[in-house]
Design a protein around this motif. Sequence first.
Motif, mmCIF file in Angstrom:
data_model
loop_
_atom_site.group_PDB
_atom_site.id
_atom_site.type_symbol
_atom_site.label_atom_id
_atom_site.label_comp_id
_atom_site.label_asym_id
_atom_site.label_seq_id
_atom_site.Cartn_x
_atom_site.Cartn_y
_atom_site.Cartn_z
ATOM 1 N N GLU A 155 0.861 -1.184 0.000
ATOM 2 C CA GLU A 155 0.000 0.000 0.000
ATOM 3 C C GLU A 155 0.899 1.237 0.000
ATOM 4 O OE1 GLU A 155 0.089 -2.101 2.683
ATOM 5 O OE2 GLU A 155 -1.798 -3.230 2.620
ATOM 6 N N VAL A 156 0.398 2.316 -0.554
ATOM 7 C CA VAL A 156 1.191 3.553 -0.537
ATOM 8 C C VAL A 156 0.383 4.710 0.040
ATOM 9 C CG1 VAL A 156 2.831 3.138 -2.407
ATOM 10 C CG2 VAL A 156 0.538 3.983 -2.944
ATOM 11 N N ASP A 157 1.105 5.654 0.604
ATOM 12 C CA ASP A 157 0.509 6.909 1.067
ATOM 13 C C ASP A 157 1.225 8.007 0.302
ATOM 14 O OD1 ASP A 157 -1.291 6.228 3.486
ATOM 15 O OD2 ASP A 157 0.526 5.049 3.803
ATOM 16 N N LEU A 158 0.608 8.447 -0.773
ATOM 17 C CA LEU A 158 1.252 9.420 -1.657
ATOM 18 C C LEU A 158 0.995 10.851 -1.206
ATOM 19 C CD1 LEU A 158 0.116 7.850 -5.050
ATOM 20 C CD2 LEU A 158 2.505 8.130 -4.358
ATOM 21 N N SER A 159 2.041 11.636 -1.174
ATOM 22 C CA SER A 159 1.832 13.070 -0.925
ATOM 23 C C SER A 159 1.472 13.703 -2.272
ATOM 24 C CB SER A 159 3.114 13.709 -0.371
ATOM 25 O OG SER A 159 4.084 13.770 -1.390
ATOM 26 N N VAL A 160 0.959 14.917 -2.212
ATOM 27 C CA VAL A 160 0.572 15.598 -3.451
ATOM 28 C C VAL A 160 1.813 15.822 -4.326
ATOM 29 C CG1 VAL A 160 -0.531 17.655 -4.416
ATOM 30 C CG2 VAL A 160 -1.425 16.637 -2.302
ATOM 31 N N ALA A 161 2.925 16.161 -3.680
ATOM 32 C CA ALA A 161 4.168 16.402 -4.425
ATOM 33 C C ALA A 161 4.653 15.125 -5.104
ATOM 34 C CB ALA A 161 5.244 16.950 -3.491
ATOM 35 N N GLU A 162 4.584 13.995 -4.396
ATOM 36 C CA GLU A 162 5.007 12.717 -4.988
ATOM 37 C C GLU A 162 4.150 12.348 -6.194
ATOM 38 O OE1 GLU A 162 6.664 9.904 -1.372
ATOM 39 O OE2 GLU A 162 4.558 10.473 -1.376
ATOM 40 N N LEU A 163 2.858 12.535 -5.999
ATOM 41 C CA LEU A 163 1.910 12.229 -7.060
ATOM 42 C C LEU A 163 2.237 13.024 -8.335
ATOM 43 C CD1 LEU A 163 -1.418 11.104 -6.544
ATOM 44 C CD2 LEU A 163 -1.618 13.385 -7.464
ATOM 45 N N LYS A 164 2.530 14.293 -8.137
ATOM 46 C CA LYS A 164 2.844 15.157 -9.282
ATOM 47 C C LYS A 164 4.169 14.752 -9.917
ATOM 48 C CE LYS A 164 0.465 19.364 -7.786
ATOM 49 N NZ LYS A 164 0.600 20.751 -7.351
ATOM 50 N N LYS A 165 5.110 14.327 -9.091
ATOM 51 C CA LYS A 165 6.441 14.005 -9.577
ATOM 52 C C LYS A 165 6.482 12.655 -10.292
ATOM 53 C CE LYS A 165 10.810 13.296 -7.623
ATOM 54 N NZ LYS A 165 11.156 12.788 -6.331
ATOM 55 N N LYS A 166 5.761 11.694 -9.730
ATOM 56 C CA LYS A 166 5.849 10.326 -10.244
ATOM 57 C C LYS A 166 5.054 10.051 -11.512
ATOM 58 C CE LYS A 166 6.304 6.544 -7.703
ATOM 59 N NZ LYS A 166 6.111 5.509 -6.666
ATOM 60 N N TYR A 167 3.949 10.775 -11.689
ATOM 61 C CA TYR A 167 3.063 10.410 -12.794
ATOM 62 C C TYR A 167 2.885 11.545 -13.796
ATOM 63 C CZ TYR A 167 2.271 6.713 -9.462
ATOM 64 O OH TYR A 167 2.482 5.681 -8.588
ATOM 65 N N LYS A 168 2.605 11.119 -15.016
ATOM 66 C CA LYS A 168 2.455 12.086 -16.090
ATOM 67 C C LYS A 168 1.165 12.904 -15.895
ATOM 68 C CE LYS A 168 2.750 12.439 -21.057
ATOM 69 N NZ LYS A 168 1.553 12.469 -21.866
ATOM 70 N N GLU A 169 1.266 14.178 -16.220
ATOM 71 C CA GLU A 169 0.105 15.063 -16.064
ATOM 72 C C GLU A 169 -0.847 14.954 -17.268
ATOM 73 O OE1 GLU A 169 0.433 19.042 -14.082
ATOM 74 O OE2 GLU A 169 0.165 19.701 -16.160
#
Length: 492
Positions: A166-180
């Motif tokens: 399971e993951v707990d993604l921060s907003v910054a991680e989410l933006k960094k890891k995945y394509k917009e």
Amino acid sequence: RVDLPVYKREEVKKHGKGSERMWVTYKMGVYDITDFVESHPGGDKILMAAGGAVDPFWALYAQHKTIDVMEVLEGLRVGSLDPTEPAPVHTADASDPFSTDPPRHPALIVNNPKPFNAETPPSLMMDNFRTPNDLFFVRNHLPVPKTDVEKHRLRVEGLGVGEGKEVDLSVAELKKKYKEHYVTSVVQCGGNRRADMQKFKKVAGLMWEGYAISNAKWTGVRLRDILIDLGVDPADERIKHVHLEGADVDPTGKPYGASIPFEKAMSPEVIIAYQMNDEDIPADHGYPLRCIVPGVVGARQVKWLTLVRLSDVESPSHFQQKDYRAFSPSVQHGEELDWNSVPSIQDYPIQSAFCLPASGTTVDRDSATSLPFGPVVLAEYSFPKDGTVDVAGYAWSGGGRGIIRVEVSPDGGETWYSAEMEQDPDQNQDKMWAWTLFRASIPIPEGAQTMDLVVKATDRSYNTQPETAAGIWNIRGLLHNAWHHVEVKIRG
Ligand code: MTE
Ligand code: MO
């Protein structure tokens, strides 16, 4: 301007819409707009601000911030606000769970203040293809949660993710890891046009007129990309539903929740959004994260998103199980409701409604009045002609089904005319998540003293709207999409 009188806000308030002299304020100035209304390019929209500040309205229309406009305004000046009067403050009452709700635009039509529920004013709805954030309708079931973009986490867990993964993604991680990605998509409440269904027969719920629907550009990352990154197999047959939860909780600590089918969750249009119309999502609409599920009823598009859970069953949330399900017209008031006998609403049926003119408007036969502003294509359409009445509104269908036509009738549905349509040029008829705006100039029938204007739309699957509510009436007043009628009076 020291020579001008000083007024308190209470005094300005007495000069509201319908009073003899109508005033507005802009910054610290007080202006008498009574004689100006006639020549205002935006028509009588300016009256929405009468008795108060014009500032929040001007914030919506960039064309006001010019020297010319300022000069016109200064010519109407009658005074100044009292500088010693403190600005109205919002006093936080600790015992009121709604005291930390955000400030809202004064033009919103409030249906219920706590929790806050308000529709977009129809008179302003046709001004933009993408509804401005401040005017986007609001449907809250609970107080707006206090979220912090730094501390906010999106937990992803459940079937197919695997224990310990399971993951707990921060907003910054989410933006960094995945394509917009972005999608222009409608949110429409399942209760939109409930007040209209109530005219047919009593229903239970918030009495939305026809404007619990708005359209915005949503930017974020694909839910699909996150799930695949976590090792979820799109063909995993155990996974049937994806639960979504918000940070807003009821007094027992239960969050708002919903679910969508796994297959939909894996579709490229489903987005975990962090922006709405190129700005951070406002507090009322889910800051900092919201799930956007294009083509699906508003209730599933969970705001303040904190949890995504893959499951073999639907969300156990009250809002999934005991709300947002439409019963048969045979189910009557007073009966015990068997919620399991009907499926939860997902894809929305086809819908359309007029925004202009308002019901009860008087139209001059010989001098057509133009609709102010309007989005790009529709604004170019040459209006008006004498002997016609100018109408405009929206159409939309769920499941990405594009609108293939919108027809309007001057006489209760005897005669029909095709309307001009404006659609998102980047979307096709099978993936049309944005709404269609329409406009038409309808000839006024000879000798008519009133007109029963009707609109109905047809989608890509040739679905169209039922003529009346008779066959779709349901006890909770959901999914009302019968032909929309507006009655106007003809003068001359
Ligand atoms: N998400 C959370 N967390 N809490 C809510 O109360 N309301 C839902 C949905 N998502 C809701 C929510 C309903 S019923 C609708 S119609 C839409 O949000 C309304 O979205 P809006 O307020 O951005 O217009
Ligand atoms: Mo809703």
